[in-house]
Design a protein around this motif. Structure first.
Motif, mmCIF file in Angstrom:
data_model
loop_
_atom_site.group_PDB
_atom_site.id
_atom_site.type_symbol
_atom_site.label_atom_id
_atom_site.label_comp_id
_atom_site.label_asym_id
_atom_site.label_seq_id
_atom_site.Cartn_x
_atom_site.Cartn_y
_atom_site.Cartn_z
ATOM 1 N N THR A 442 0.833 -1.211 0.000
ATOM 2 C CA THR A 442 0.000 0.000 0.000
ATOM 3 C C THR A 442 0.867 1.261 0.000
ATOM 4 O O THR A 442 0.626 2.213 -0.752
ATOM 5 N N ALA A 443 1.911 1.255 0.846
ATOM 6 C CA ALA A 443 2.779 2.426 0.957
ATOM 7 C C ALA A 443 3.429 2.778 -0.369
ATOM 8 O O ALA A 443 3.565 3.966 -0.719
ATOM 9 N N HIS A 444 3.812 1.761 -1.143
ATOM 10 C CA HIS A 444 4.496 2.040 -2.402
ATOM 11 C C HIS A 444 3.562 2.655 -3.443
ATOM 12 O O HIS A 444 4.039 3.280 -4.406
ATOM 13 N N MET A 445 2.258 2.525 -3.275
ATOM 14 C CA MET A 445 1.318 3.222 -4.145
ATOM 15 C C MET A 445 1.302 4.723 -3.863
ATOM 16 O O MET A 445 0.804 5.514 -4.669
ATOM 17 N N ILE A 446 1.841 5.106 -2.713
ATOM 18 C CA ILE A 446 1.917 6.525 -2.347
ATOM 19 C C ILE A 446 3.307 7.080 -2.611
ATOM 20 O O ILE A 446 3.479 8.154 -3.184
ATOM 21 N N SER A 447 4.326 6.332 -2.207
ATOM 22 C CA SER A 447 5.691 6.863 -2.185
ATOM 23 C C SER A 447 6.495 6.555 -3.430
ATOM 24 O O SER A 447 7.530 7.198 -3.657
ATOM 25 N N ALA A 448 6.097 5.540 -4.215
ATOM 26 C CA ALA A 448 6.903 5.060 -5.349
ATOM 27 C C ALA A 448 8.314 4.682 -4.905
ATOM 28 O O ALA A 448 9.262 4.746 -5.682
ATOM 29 N N GLY A 449 8.423 4.286 -3.655
ATOM 30 C CA GLY A 449 9.714 3.844 -3.133
ATOM 31 C C GLY A 449 10.650 4.961 -2.737
ATOM 32 O O GLY A 449 11.816 4.700 -2.406
ATOM 33 N N MET A 450 10.185 6.217 -2.703
ATOM 34 C CA MET A 450 11.035 7.360 -2.363
ATOM 35 C C MET A 450 10.736 7.861 -0.950
ATOM 36 O O MET A 450 9.605 7.793 -0.475
ATOM 37 N N HIS A 451 11.763 8.388 -0.297
ATOM 38 C CA HIS A 451 11.580 8.857 1.073
ATOM 39 C C HIS A 451 10.984 10.269 1.093
ATOM 40 O O HIS A 451 10.966 10.961 0.078
ATOM 41 N N GLY A 452 10.488 10.654 2.259
ATOM 42 C CA GLY A 452 9.985 12.009 2.452
ATOM 43 C C GLY A 452 8.524 12.194 2.084
ATOM 44 O O GLY A 452 8.012 13.318 2.123
ATOM 45 N N VAL A 453 7.851 11.111 1.733
ATOM 46 C CA VAL A 453 6.436 11.203 1.347
ATOM 47 C C VAL A 453 5.539 10.664 2.462
ATOM 48 O O VAL A 453 4.497 11.247 2.771
ATOM 49 N N MET A 454 5.959 9.586 3.085
ATOM 50 C CA MET A 454 5.092 8.910 4.043
ATOM 51 C C MET A 454 4.792 9.747 5.284
ATOM 52 O O MET A 454 3.787 9.511 5.967
ATOM 53 N N LEU A 466 -10.196 1.028 9.024
ATOM 54 C CA LEU A 466 -8.779 1.357 8.904
ATOM 55 C C LEU A 466 -8.693 2.600 8.034
ATOM 56 O O LEU A 466 -9.082 2.577 6.865
ATOM 57 N N VAL A 467 -8.207 3.682 8.622
ATOM 58 C CA VAL A 467 -8.221 4.985 7.946
ATOM 59 C C VAL A 467 -6.812 5.333 7.467
ATOM 60 O O VAL A 467 -5.847 5.283 8.236
ATOM 61 N N LEU A 468 -6.715 5.686 6.190
ATOM 62 C CA LEU A 468 -5.490 6.231 5.630
ATOM 63 C C LEU A 468 -5.732 7.696 5.311
ATOM 64 O O LEU A 468 -6.586 8.018 4.483
ATOM 65 N N GLU A 469 -4.998 8.562 5.971
ATOM 66 C CA GLU A 469 -5.135 10.010 5.732
ATOM 67 C C GLU A 469 -3.979 10.494 4.868
ATOM 68 O O GLU A 469 -2.827 10.098 5.071
ATOM 69 N N LEU A 470 -4.317 11.363 3.889
ATOM 70 C CA LEU A 470 -3.339 11.974 3.004
ATOM 71 C C LEU A 470 -3.373 13.481 3.166
ATOM 72 O O LEU A 470 -4.446 14.072 3.303
ATOM 73 N N LEU A 477 -2.653 11.589 -5.225
ATOM 74 C CA LEU A 477 -2.154 10.210 -5.210
ATOM 75 C C LEU A 477 -3.259 9.204 -4.892
ATOM 76 O O LEU A 477 -3.073 8.001 -5.077
ATOM 77 N N ASP A 478 -4.373 9.695 -4.388
ATOM 78 C CA ASP A 478 -5.514 8.816 -4.146
ATOM 79 C C ASP A 478 -6.019 8.302 -5.497
ATOM 80 O O ASP A 478 -5.946 8.994 -6.510
ATOM 81 N N GLY A 479 -6.477 7.085 -5.485
ATOM 82 C CA GLY A 479 -6.975 6.532 -6.733
ATOM 83 C C GLY A 479 -7.363 5.075 -6.569
ATOM 84 O O GLY A 479 -7.263 4.485 -5.488
ATOM 85 N N GLU A 480 -7.788 4.476 -7.663
ATOM 86 C CA GLU A 480 -8.326 3.123 -7.619
ATOM 87 C C GLU A 480 -7.303 2.113 -7.113
ATOM 88 O O GLU A 480 -7.620 1.255 -6.287
ATOM 89 N N ARG A 481 -6.069 2.199 -7.601
ATOM 90 C CA ARG A 481 -5.075 1.195 -7.223
ATOM 91 C C ARG A 481 -4.694 1.318 -5.750
ATOM 92 O O ARG A 481 -4.520 0.315 -5.061
ATOM 93 N N LEU A 482 -4.587 2.556 -5.257
ATOM 94 C CA LEU A 482 -4.286 2.744 -3.840
ATOM 95 C C LEU A 482 -5.421 2.189 -2.991
ATOM 96 O O LEU A 482 -5.180 1.469 -2.006
ATOM 97 N N ARG A 483 -6.647 2.468 -3.358
ATOM 98 C CA ARG A 483 -7.794 2.004 -2.560
ATOM 99 C C ARG A 483 -7.914 0.471 -2.610
ATOM 100 O O ARG A 483 -8.302 -0.151 -1.621
ATOM 101 N N LYS A 484 -7.557 -0.098 -3.743
ATOM 102 C CA LYS A 484 -7.613 -1.554 -3.841
ATOM 103 C C LYS A 484 -6.604 -2.195 -2.890
ATOM 104 O O LYS A 484 -6.925 -3.157 -2.180
#
Length: 511
Positions: A442-454, A466-470, A477-484
């Motif tokens: 799930t995290a990699h759908m937000i960060s693309a593997g880069m630091h400083g985003v999470m 379970l709540v994910l806040e952005l 960055l919210d979208g279908e793949r992240l929600r899946k």
């Protein structure tokens, strides 16, 4: 000259030459570190101790073979830029009448000083090797060489009762005239005089040395155990005792599965090493027999480390270095450990300190296969981690890490190897590995593997959700793949997934 980043450049290599009673070995480590990784490892079976028991001298042919190996080792050490090697010599050399002449020639060939270890010092270094290779070890370490057996009680770095017995494989063969029945009497008499061994009852017995390592290989083959890794391989004492008794019945090892796992030169001592181990198990009554590939060489490296380096967790030290060499962003790999903390806070799954340690390790090495084709990253991660030179971890932990990173790439999919490994873990541990894999996925759908985003996101529980806040700055960055992917994680946690935009996360970032 261009240096490959498969190496850590901030430390000089360290070479150790171990002149033992059966083998002479060169190991060049990448550097003096809490989790030492060999750059080069070579042994030559010279059999120096073969004649010492009856003739009192190092055999001429074995000596010449040793000198030939040392000339090669000196050049290899220089090629690897390791400087002068540390040279240690054990029972066969210290017990021989021609010891001084032999040592002088070794020093002339190598240009380095020989450390002639006493039996007590050998036991202490073997124990230091166990401390280097295991997390919070407690039990008795036994190091079986060609000339002697060293035994020592250890609890963490506290050492007691260092003892040397003349029960090394080659020595025992010579003393018993090759007769296993006579050898059994010699072993029993020696162990009967070592009355402190009963202090090991109900604790671990750490088996060190090439003979016992090869017995572990034979047991792995015999039982079709799927993980062909000897370090940390643990066997119930009754099972290992029965196996060793079978090995000790025949000098030809008849009926033993897959003898190819053991070199022909080593097979001679296997029945005698098995005899010693079976008698030790009976005398100690440990809760398990654990094989260690770490011994006096790694113990020497451990003892020359600065105190602060020795205090590091060996598993996390290895994972941090591996992430530095293989991850897109080692900093992001570390961030994932902190980010997933929220999943294991109440009302989430409870987590022990050791489970938390494994979670942080899994997060740290979760991106090491990013260069592989996306269809094979899971499979590659599974194989690399399951067979990596991990220290400070048992086989259950090793399998857990491999599966967690495998699931990070594949979701819940399985292959033949992962299915076999899953059978070795309790269901609760497999589910925990899936949770960690799904969280990192799930995290990699937000960060693309880069630091400083999470740090612009937040995970937490709200009743059955379970709540994910952005933060608003990354709302796109919210979208279908992240929600899946969040949905898969939430399902594993028996929660409903919610994605929410939270302005205070951007304010925290600005402050």
């Amino acid at each position: 000259m261009m240096r490959a980043r498969s190496r850590l450049d901030d430390r000089p290599p360290v070479a150790v030459i171990d002149i033992g009673s059966n083998s002479v070995r060169l190991v060049v480590y990448e550097g003096p570190t809490r989790s030492p990784t060999p750059l080069f490892n070579e042994k030559v079976l010279c059999g120096l101790g073969r004649a010492v028991a009856h003739a009192g001298r190092l055999d001429g042919e074995s000596v010449e073979k040793t000198f030939e190996a040392l000339r090669r080792f000196r050049l290899l050490t220089e090629e690897l830029g390791a400087g002068k090697p540390w040279i240690i010599a054990t029972a066969a050399v210290r017990d021989a009448r021609n010891c001084d002449a032999f040592v002088a020639e070794v020093e002339a060939i190598t240009g380095a000083r020989v450390m002639l270890l006493s039996g007590e010092r050998e036991a202490e270094l073997a124990a230091a090797g166990i401390v280097a290779g295991f997390h919070q070890p407690d039990g008795i370490a036994g190091d079986l060489g060609g000339g002697s057996l060293e035994l020592i009680d250890l609890s963490g770095e506290t050492l007691r009762n260092a003892t040397t017995l003349g029960l090394g494989g080659l020595n025992l063969i010579e003393r018993a005239g090759g007769d296993l029945g006579r050898a059994a009497k010699i072993v029993d008499e020696s162990l009967a005089r070592t009355d402190w061994l009963k202090a090991g009852a109900g604790r671990l017995f750490y088996a060190v040395g090439g003979t016992w390592r090869n017995i572990a290989k034979l047991h792995i083959a015999e039982t079709h155990y799927p993980l062909h890794v000897t370090h940390g391989y643990s066997v119930a004492p009754a099972e290992m005792q029965l196996f060793c008794e079978r090995l000790a019945k025949s000098r030809k090892l008849q009926g033993v599965a897959d003898l190819r796992a053991v070199s022909a030169a080593r097979r001679e001592v296997i029945p005698f090493g098995a005899l010693v181990l079976s008698r030790l198990i009976a005398a100690i009554r440990p809760k398990a027999v654990v094989c260690s590939i770490f011994g006096i060489r790694e113990g020497l490296i451990h003892q020359i480390l600065p105190v602060e380096e020795r205090r590091r967790d060996p598993l996390l030290a290895f994972c941090e270095e591996y992430a530095l060499l293989r991850s897109r962003s080692p900093t992001h790999a570390r961030e994932l450990g902190t980010w997933t903390d929220a999943l294991f806070q109440p009302p989430g799954p409870p987590e022990s300190e050791d489970e938390r340690r494994l979670r942080y390790a899994a997060c740290t090495i979760s991106d090491i296969s990013w260069r592989a084709h996306q269809d094979y990253r899971g499979e590659q991660s599974l194989n690399v981690i399951a067979h990596a030179s991990l220290t400070g971890i048992d086989h259950g932990g090793r399998i857990f890490l491999a599966l967690a990173v495998y699931f990070r790439h594949t979701g819940g999919q399985k292959n033949a190897f992962s299915s076999r490994l899953m059978q070795l873990l309790p269901k609760g541990a497999v589910k925990r590995a899936k949770i960690i894999g799904a969280a990192v996925r799930t995290a990699h759908m937000i960060s693309a593997g880069m630091h400083g985003v999470m740090d612009r996101t937040r995970l937490h529980y709200e009743k059955d959700r379970l709540v994910l806040e952005l933060a608003p700055s990354i709302a796109a960055l919210d979208g279908e793949r992240l929600r899946k992917r969040l949905g898969v994680l939430a399902e594993l946690l028996d929660r409903k997934p919610i994605v929410r935009i939270a302005g205070d996360l951007d304010r925290a970032e600005r402050s």
